[in-house]
Design a protein around this motif. Structure first.
Motif, PDB file in Angstrom:
ATOM      1  N   SER A  25       0.829  -1.205   0.000  1.00  0.00           N
ATOM      2  CA  SER A  25       0.000   0.000   0.000  1.00  0.00           C
ATOM      3  C   SER A  25       0.863   1.255   0.000  1.00  0.00           C
ATOM      4  O   SER A  25       0.592   2.214  -0.734  1.00  0.00           O
ATOM      5  CB  SER A  25      -0.928  -0.015   1.223  1.00  0.00           C
ATOM      6  N   GLN A  26       1.898   1.246   0.833  1.00  0.00           N
ATOM      7  CA  GLN A  26       2.800   2.406   0.863  1.00  0.00           C
ATOM      8  C   GLN A  26       3.555   2.560  -0.452  1.00  0.00           C
ATOM      9  O   GLN A  26       3.792   3.683  -0.919  1.00  0.00           O
ATOM     10  CB  GLN A  26       3.783   2.256   2.021  1.00  0.00           C
ATOM     11  N   TYR A  27       3.919   1.447  -1.068  1.00  0.00           N
ATOM     12  CA  TYR A  27       4.614   1.462  -2.363  1.00  0.00           C
ATOM     13  C   TYR A  27       3.765   2.180  -3.410  1.00  0.00           C
ATOM     14  O   TYR A  27       4.255   3.017  -4.186  1.00  0.00           O
ATOM     15  CB  TYR A  27       4.880   0.012  -2.782  1.00  0.00           C
ATOM     16  N   LEU A  28       2.467   1.878  -3.404  1.00  0.00           N
ATOM     17  CA  LEU A  28       1.552   2.530  -4.332  1.00  0.00           C
ATOM     18  C   LEU A  28       1.373   4.000  -3.985  1.00  0.00           C
ATOM     19  O   LEU A  28       1.480   4.887  -4.856  1.00  0.00           O
ATOM     20  CB  LEU A  28       0.209   1.796  -4.313  1.00  0.00           C
ATOM     21  N   ARG A  29       1.104   4.306  -2.724  1.00  0.00           N
ATOM     22  CA  ARG A  29       0.817   5.670  -2.295  1.00  0.00           C
ATOM     23  C   ARG A  29       2.008   6.601  -2.503  1.00  0.00           C
ATOM     24  O   ARG A  29       1.828   7.807  -2.719  1.00  0.00           O
ATOM     25  CB  ARG A  29       0.414   5.671  -0.819  1.00  0.00           C
ATOM     26  N   GLN A  30       3.203   6.052  -2.424  1.00  0.00           N
ATOM     27  CA  GLN A  30       4.403   6.884  -2.584  1.00  0.00           C
ATOM     28  C   GLN A  30       4.846   7.026  -4.034  1.00  0.00           C
ATOM     29  O   GLN A  30       5.888   7.615  -4.317  1.00  0.00           O
ATOM     30  CB  GLN A  30       5.531   6.293  -1.726  1.00  0.00           C
ATOM     31  N   GLY A  31       4.056   6.488  -4.963  1.00  0.00           N
ATOM     32  CA  GLY A  31       4.322   6.677  -6.379  1.00  0.00           C
ATOM     33  C   GLY A  31       5.402   5.794  -6.967  1.00  0.00           C
ATOM     34  O   GLY A  31       5.928   6.083  -8.046  1.00  0.00           O
ATOM     35  N   HIS A  32       5.714   4.685  -6.290  1.00  0.00           N
ATOM     36  CA  HIS A  32       6.786   3.805  -6.790  1.00  0.00           C
ATOM     37  C   HIS A  32       6.283   2.800  -7.828  1.00  0.00           C
ATOM     38  O   HIS A  32       7.077   2.169  -8.515  1.00  0.00           O
ATOM     39  CB  HIS A  32       7.428   3.043  -5.635  1.00  0.00           C
ATOM     40  N   TRP A  33       4.957   2.623  -7.931  1.00  0.00           N
ATOM     41  CA  TRP A  33       4.400   1.612  -8.829  1.00  0.00           C
ATOM     42  C   TRP A  33       4.429   2.137 -10.272  1.00  0.00           C
ATOM     43  O   TRP A  33       3.663   3.011 -10.649  1.00  0.00           O
ATOM     44  CB  TRP A  33       2.970   1.277  -8.404  1.00  0.00           C
ATOM     45  N   LYS A  34       5.334   1.560 -11.042  1.00  0.00           N
ATOM     46  CA  LYS A  34       5.506   2.005 -12.432  1.00  0.00           C
ATOM     47  C   LYS A  34       5.029   0.962 -13.452  1.00  0.00           C
ATOM     48  O   LYS A  34       4.630   1.311 -14.553  1.00  0.00           O
ATOM     49  CB  LYS A  34       6.987   2.321 -12.702  1.00  0.00           C
ATOM     50  N   THR A  35       5.100  -0.325 -13.067  1.00  0.00           N
ATOM     51  CA  THR A  35       4.713  -1.374 -13.996  1.00  0.00           C
ATOM     52  C   THR A  35       4.477  -2.661 -13.235  1.00  0.00           C
ATOM     53  O   THR A  35       4.894  -2.794 -12.072  1.00  0.00           O
ATOM     54  CB  THR A  35       5.819  -1.607 -15.053  1.00  0.00           C
ATOM     55  N   TRP A  36       3.787  -3.616 -13.872  1.00  0.00           N
ATOM     56  CA  TRP A  36       3.665  -4.951 -13.291  1.00  0.00           C
ATOM     57  C   TRP A  36       4.976  -5.671 -13.505  1.00  0.00           C
ATOM     58  O   TRP A  36       5.598  -5.577 -14.570  1.00  0.00           O
ATOM     59  CB  TRP A  36       2.528  -5.702 -14.000  1.00  0.00           C
ATOM     60  N   SER A  37       5.427  -6.388 -12.482  1.00  0.00           N
ATOM     61  CA  SER A  37       6.699  -7.090 -12.582  1.00  0.00           C
ATOM     62  C   SER A  37       6.534  -8.472 -11.968  1.00  0.00           C
ATOM     63  O   SER A  37       5.828  -8.613 -10.953  1.00  0.00           O
ATOM     64  CB  SER A  37       7.796  -6.314 -11.847  1.00  0.00           C
ATOM     65  N   PRO A  38       7.142  -9.503 -12.526  1.00  0.00           N
ATOM     66  CA  PRO A  38       6.897 -10.877 -12.079  1.00  0.00           C
ATOM     67  C   PRO A  38       7.094 -11.107 -10.583  1.00  0.00           C
ATOM     68  O   PRO A  38       6.323 -11.844  -9.963  1.00  0.00           O
ATOM     69  CB  PRO A  38       7.897 -11.697 -12.910  1.00  0.00           C
ATOM     70  N   MET A  39       8.125 -10.494  -9.976  1.00  0.00           N
ATOM     71  CA  MET A  39       8.398 -10.750  -8.562  1.00  0.00           C
ATOM     72  C   MET A  39       8.186  -9.510  -7.693  1.00  0.00           C
ATOM     73  O   MET A  39       8.616  -9.468  -6.544  1.00  0.00           O
ATOM     74  CB  MET A  39       9.838 -11.257  -8.395  1.00  0.00           C
ATOM     75  N   LEU A  40       7.501  -8.510  -8.220  1.00  0.00           N
ATOM     76  CA  LEU A  40       7.263  -7.276  -7.476  1.00  0.00           C
ATOM     77  C   LEU A  40       6.424  -7.554  -6.229  1.00  0.00           C
ATOM     78  O   LEU A  40       5.307  -8.066  -6.323  1.00  0.00           O
ATOM     79  CB  LEU A  40       6.546  -6.252  -8.355  1.00  0.00           C
ATOM     80  N   LEU A  41       6.983  -7.259  -5.055  1.00  0.00           N
ATOM     81  CA  LEU A  41       6.297  -7.392  -3.770  1.00  0.00           C
ATOM     82  C   LEU A  41       5.710  -8.793  -3.551  1.00  0.00           C
ATOM     83  O   LEU A  41       4.663  -8.967  -2.927  1.00  0.00           O
ATOM     84  CB  LEU A  41       5.203  -6.328  -3.638  1.00  0.00           C
ATOM     85  N   ALA A  42       6.397  -9.796  -4.089  1.00  0.00           N
ATOM     86  CA  ALA A  42       5.955 -11.184  -3.903  1.00  0.00           C
ATOM     87  C   ALA A  42       6.109 -11.587  -2.437  1.00  0.00           C
ATOM     88  O   ALA A  42       7.129 -11.311  -1.799  1.00  0.00           O
ATOM     89  CB  ALA A  42       6.767 -12.114  -4.798  1.00  0.00           C
ATOM     90  N   GLY A  43       5.103 -12.249  -1.892  1.00  0.00           N
ATOM     91  CA  GLY A  43       5.129 -12.638  -0.489  1.00  0.00           C
ATOM     92  C   GLY A  43       5.159 -14.138  -0.293  1.00  0.00           C
ATOM     93  O   GLY A  43       5.678 -14.886  -1.126  1.00  0.00           O
ATOM     94  N   GLN A  44       4.579 -14.583   0.818  1.00  0.00           N
ATOM     95  CA  GLN A  44       4.579 -15.995   1.189  1.00  0.00           C
ATOM     96  C   GLN A  44       3.163 -16.568   1.057  1.00  0.00           C
ATOM     97  O   GLN A  44       2.175 -15.890   1.330  1.00  0.00           O
ATOM     98  CB  GLN A  44       5.057 -16.166   2.628  1.00  0.00           C
ATOM     99  N   ASP A  45       3.064 -17.826   0.666  1.00  0.00           N
ATOM    100  CA  ASP A  45       1.772 -18.493   0.594  1.00  0.00           C
ATOM    101  C   ASP A  45       1.224 -18.793   1.983  1.00  0.00           C
ATOM    102  O   ASP A  45       1.978 -19.114   2.910  1.00  0.00           O
ATOM    103  CB  ASP A  45       1.893 -19.804  -0.186  1.00  0.00           C
ATOM    104  N   ILE A  46      -0.084 -18.705   2.096  1.00  0.00           N
ATOM    105  CA  ILE A  46      -0.788 -19.055   3.324  1.00  0.00           C
ATOM    106  C   ILE A  46      -1.463 -20.419   3.163  1.00  0.00           C
ATOM    107  O   ILE A  46      -1.348 -21.282   4.031  1.00  0.00           O
ATOM    108  CB  ILE A  46      -1.833 -17.983   3.683  1.00  0.00           C
ATOM    109  N   PHE A  47      -2.146 -20.614   2.050  1.00  0.00           N
ATOM    110  CA  PHE A  47      -2.840 -21.869   1.788  1.00  0.00           C
ATOM    111  C   PHE A  47      -1.848 -23.036   1.821  1.00  0.00           C
ATOM    112  O   PHE A  47      -0.827 -23.026   1.142  1.00  0.00           O
ATOM    113  CB  PHE A  47      -3.539 -21.814   0.427  1.00  0.00           C
TER     114      PHE A  47
END
Length: 334
Positions: free
Chosen positions: A130-152
Motif C-alpha cells: 500500500s505504501q509502495y503505491l501511495r508513494q508513487g513507486h508503482w511504475k509497472t507490473w513485474s513478475p516478482m514485485l512485492l511477492a510474499g509468502q503463501d498461506i494456503f
C-alpha cells in the motif's frame, strides 16, 4: 447516616464507557468517571479517587499495584475491562482481600479475526504494498514485485492453545493449513477434535511457517521468544503476537527482522504502550505494527464493557461475579 437511608456503594471508572452501561452502574452505585475517552487517567488522580471507593472499574492502561491498593481502604473489587490482568498485582489484591475480575470469552472470535488478518497482511506484504503505491513507486507490473509468502497449505504454529487459539484453528482450516501447537499442558482432546498436533516449543519454531503467540503473559512467559528462539525459526517464517507485549523480546526481534533471519512480524501488542514513534521496529518494512486493536469491534468492546459492569455490580451486591481472577477471596456463601 440518617435512619432508613442506605448508602450506595461508591465506584470509580477510569475511562469514559458507553452511556447505557454507565447507567446500569449508576442505578446501583454512586459513580465518578474519568471523563476522557482517549487519555489515560493520571496516576495522581487515580491515587486520590481510589481512597474512598468500594469498587474500581479499570482498563489495561492503569497499573494497579500494591501501593495503589494500600490507598483503597474501602476497596472490595477491581473490575478489569480486559481478558489479561498483568496490569494488576493479583497477589497484593488477594492479600488485601480485594477481588479482581476480568472479561474473557467475549473477545475470542474478534481477536482471532485480527490475528489471522495480521498473518495475511505480513505474508502478502499488504502494508508495504500500500505504501509502495501511495508513494508513487508503482511504475509497472513485474513478475516478482512485492511477492510474499503463501498461506494456503502452510504450517501454522500456535503458542498457547486457549480459547483464541481454538478459534484461530477454525480459521486456518479454511486455508488447508497444517496446524501444530505448543501449550504448557498438552490437550489431547483438542488434537482429536480439531485435527492438530502437539510439538515442543523448539520443534514448533523449527517447523512452522507462521508462529502465532497467544499465551497469557506471566513471569514464566516473559521473553519466551528471544534471540535463541528466533534463530530456530526459518528465514521464511513469520511471527505474529496478539497476546501481550513482553512475551517477545523486542530488541531481539528487531535484530532478527533487520538481518532477515525471519521473514516478517505482525504485532498488535508491545512492552511499552503506546509504542513510541521512534521505536526501531517502526523503521522496518517487514514489520506490521497495530495499536492494540485485537478486540476493537463495536460489538466486542461493548460486550467487554457490559461484562466488566456485571462483574463489578455482582460483587458489590453480594453475588458471585461471572469471572473471578482470584476467587480465594470470595466468602464461602458466594
Amino acid at each position: 447516616m440518617k435512619r432508613g437511608i442506605i448508602l450506595k456503594p461508591r465506584v470509580f471508572i477510569t475511562r469514559k464507557i458507553p452511556e447505557d452501561i454507565l447507567t446500569l452502574i449508576e442505578e446501583v452505585c454512586e459513580v465518578k468517571v474519568w471523563p476522557e475517552e482517549d487519555t489515560p487517567i493520571p496516576r495522581s488522580v487515580l491515587e486520590q479517587e481510589i481512597r474512598e471507593v468500594d469498587g474500581l472499574y479499570c482498563l489495561l492502561t492503569e497499573t494497579i499495584d500494591a501501593s495503589l491498593l494500600d490507598l483503597g481502604k474501602n476497596l472490595k473489587v477491581v473490575s478489569n475491562m480486559a481478558v489479561g490482568y498483568n496490569n494488576i498485582d493479583i497477589e497484593a489484591a488477594t492479600q488485601r482481600n480485594i477481588l479482581v475480575t476480568n472479561t474473557p470469552g467475549v473477545l475470542t472470535e474478534t481477536t482471532a479475526d485480527l490475528t489471522f488478518a495480521l498473518l495475511m497482511m505480513t505474508a502478502r506484504r499488504m502494508e508495504e504494498s500500500s505504501q509502495y503505491l501511495r508513494q508513487g513507486h508503482w511504475k509497472t507490473w513485474s513478475p516478482m514485485l512485492l511477492a510474499g509468502q503463501d498461506i494456503f497449505g502452510a504450517t501454522l504454529g500456535i503458542v498457547g492453545m486457549g480459547r483464541i487459539g481454538e478459534a484461530l484453528v477454525k480459521r486456518a482450516k479454511g486455508f488447508d493449513m497444517k496446524i501444530i501447537y505448543y501449550n504448557r499442558t498438552p490437550k489431547p482432546e483438542l488434537e482429536e477434535s480439531l485435527g492438530i498436533e502437539y510439538r515442543s516449543l523448539d520443534e514448533l519454531l523449527q517447523e512452522a511457517d507462521f508462529v502465532c503467540i497467544l499465551t497469557p503473559y506471566t513471569p514464566e512467559t516473559r521473553n519466551l521468544i528471544g534471540k535463541r528462539e528466533l534463530e530456530l525459526m526459518k528465514p521464511t517464517s513469520i511471527l505474529i503476537n496478539t497476546a501481550r507485549g513482553g512475551i517477545v523480546n523486542e530488541e531481539d526481534l528487531y535484530e532478527a527482522l533487520a538481518q532477515q533471519k525471519i521473514y516478517a512480524a505482525g504485532l498488535d501488542v508491545f512492552e511499552q504502550e503506546p509504542l513510541p514513534t521512534d521505536h526501531p521496529l517502526l523503521t522496518l518494512t517487514n514489520c506490521v505494527a497495530l495499536p492494540h486493536i485485537g478486540s476493537a469491534t463495536v460489538k466486542t468492546r461493548r460486550e467487554m464493557a457490559r461484562l466488566a459492569a456485571q462483574n463489578l455490580l455482582a460483587y458489590l451486591q453480594g453475588q458471585r461475579p461471572p469471572h473471578c481472577v482470584n476467587p480465594s477471596v470470595l466468602t464461602p456463601k458466594l
